[in-house]
Motif scaffolding. Structure first.
Motif, PDB file in Angstrom:
ATOM      1  N   THR A 172       0.831  -1.202   0.000  1.00 13.16           N
ATOM      2  CA  THR A 172       0.000   0.000   0.000  1.00 13.16           C
ATOM      3  C   THR A 172       0.864   1.251   0.000  1.00 13.16           C
ATOM      4  OG1 THR A 172      -1.734  -1.201   1.180  1.00 13.16           O
ATOM      5  CG2 THR A 172      -1.869   1.198   1.197  1.00 13.16           C
ATOM      6  N   ILE A 173       1.930   1.254   0.759  1.00 14.41           N
ATOM      7  CA  ILE A 173       2.846   2.404   0.777  1.00 14.41           C
ATOM      8  C   ILE A 173       3.438   2.620  -0.608  1.00 14.41           C
ATOM      9  CG2 ILE A 173       5.066   3.234   1.676  1.00 14.41           C
ATOM     10  CD1 ILE A 173       4.259   1.690   4.328  1.00 14.41           C
ATOM     11  N   LEU A 174       3.880   1.559  -1.231  1.00 17.40           N
ATOM     12  CA  LEU A 174       4.456   1.652  -2.575  1.00 17.40           C
ATOM     13  C   LEU A 174       3.420   2.171  -3.567  1.00 17.40           C
ATOM     14  CD1 LEU A 174       7.004   1.074  -4.272  1.00 17.40           C
ATOM     15  CD2 LEU A 174       6.097  -1.222  -4.657  1.00 17.40           C
ATOM     16  N   ARG A 175       2.206   1.679  -3.458  1.00 16.55           N
ATOM     17  CA  ARG A 175       1.133   2.104  -4.361  1.00 16.55           C
ATOM     18  C   ARG A 175       0.743   3.565  -4.150  1.00 16.55           C
ATOM     19  NH1 ARG A 175      -3.655  -0.512  -2.493  1.00 16.55           N
ATOM     20  NH2 ARG A 175      -4.073   1.449  -1.486  1.00 16.55           N
ATOM     21  N   GLU A 176       0.738   4.018  -2.909  1.00 16.37           N
ATOM     22  CA  GLU A 176       0.285   5.369  -2.592  1.00 16.37           C
ATOM     23  C   GLU A 176       1.333   6.447  -2.868  1.00 16.37           C
ATOM     24  OE1 GLU A 176      -2.779   6.577  -1.509  1.00 16.37           O
ATOM     25  OE2 GLU A 176      -3.380   4.567  -2.137  1.00 16.37           O
ATOM     26  N   TYR A 177       2.590   6.070  -2.885  1.00 17.11           N
ATOM     27  CA  TYR A 177       3.653   7.066  -3.076  1.00 17.11           C
ATOM     28  C   TYR A 177       3.617   7.597  -4.504  1.00 17.11           C
ATOM     29  CZ  TYR A 177       8.233   9.261  -2.808  1.00 17.11           C
ATOM     30  OH  TYR A 177       9.262  10.172  -2.816  1.00 17.11           O
ATOM     31  N   ASP A 178       3.778   8.891  -4.658  1.00 15.20           N
ATOM     32  CA  ASP A 178       3.795   9.515  -5.982  1.00 15.20           C
ATOM     33  C   ASP A 178       5.161   9.243  -6.619  1.00 15.20           C
ATOM     34  OD1 ASP A 178       3.627  11.071  -8.258  1.00 15.20           O
ATOM     35  OD2 ASP A 178       2.907  12.861  -7.200  1.00 15.20           O
ATOM     36  N   GLN A 179       5.265   8.075  -7.203  1.00 13.66           N
ATOM     37  CA  GLN A 179       6.540   7.632  -7.778  1.00 13.66           C
ATOM     38  C   GLN A 179       6.960   8.492  -8.964  1.00 13.66           C
ATOM     39  OE1 GLN A 179       6.758   3.361  -8.403  1.00 13.66           O
ATOM     40  NE2 GLN A 179       5.411   3.015  -6.658  1.00 13.66           N
ATOM     41  N   GLU A 180       6.007   8.906  -9.781  1.00 15.84           N
ATOM     42  CA  GLU A 180       6.364   9.717 -10.943  1.00 15.84           C
ATOM     43  C   GLU A 180       6.920  11.065 -10.524  1.00 15.84           C
ATOM     44  OE1 GLU A 180       7.627  10.608 -14.375  1.00 15.84           O
ATOM     45  OE2 GLU A 180       6.815   8.620 -13.946  1.00 15.84           O
TER      46      GLU A 180
END
Length: 190
Positions: A172-180
């Motif tokens: 969930t943390i990985l999914r929620e982080y604004d990676q772009e």
């Protein structure tokens, strides 16, 4: 899932305060509260409790409103739960280490009240700065309940498995982080 994990980290705060408070108390009663390595453990326990508290508050402060309902910040909730769960057993270890071997070998209440053994227990197991043996043993008993007994064991398992697994929190943390955004920032620094 945000609400479930939010309640999880919210109801864990009194437990973390109790671990920190009992560690502070036993370190003082054992007369070791000024030793450097003891202070390190106490600082760690306080920081652990306060980090979970601050992340919990941030999850509420940075909520989003959906249909007039405040939904806790998903990233903050999962970071708080992951931090709590990943460090709980370390917290238990610090509290147990500060308590010492009496955690498992200490006398029972019956021994303290016994006319023959009570006077020796009071003499040899009284705490630093005049703390009566009964008070010190009560603190040790509380720590035993929190870290080694049925309640403590139950809490240790809950820390890892309740309200979502460690891997679910990480995903969930990985999914929620604004990676772009982060990638774009890194590209701009190149």
């Amino acid at each position: 899932m945000e609400f479930h994990r939010f309640t999880a980290i919210s109801y864990k705060l009194p437990l973390l305060d109790l671990l920190a408070g009992s560690a502070l108390l036993i370190a003082e009663q054992n007369g070791i509260d000024r030793a450097g390595h003891v202070r390190e453990k106490l600082i760690w326990l306080i920081s652990y409790a306060e980090t979970v508290r601050m992340l919990t508050k941030m999850a509420a402060i940075q909520c989003r409103i959906e249909d007039r309902i405040a939904v806790p910040n998903t990233a903050a909730v999962n970071i708080a739960k992951l931090h709590f769960a990943s460090n709980y057993h370390q917290a238990l270890m610090h509290v147990q280490d500060l308590t010492g071997g009496l955690l498992v070998t200490g006398p029972g209440r019956e021994d303290l009240k016994n006319g023959e053994t009570g006077k020796y227990i009071e003499r040899y197991l009284g705490g630093a700065r005049g703390v009566p043996a009964e008070e010190r043993l009560r603190t040790i008993n509380l720590i035993s309940d929190l870290t080694t007994g049925e309640f403590g064991g139950y809490q240790a398992v809950l820390a890892i498995h309740a309200e979502g697994s460690l891997e679910a929190e990480k995903l969930t943390i990985l999914r929620e982080y604004d990676q772009e955004r982060a990638r774009s920032y890194a590209r701009s620094i190149l």
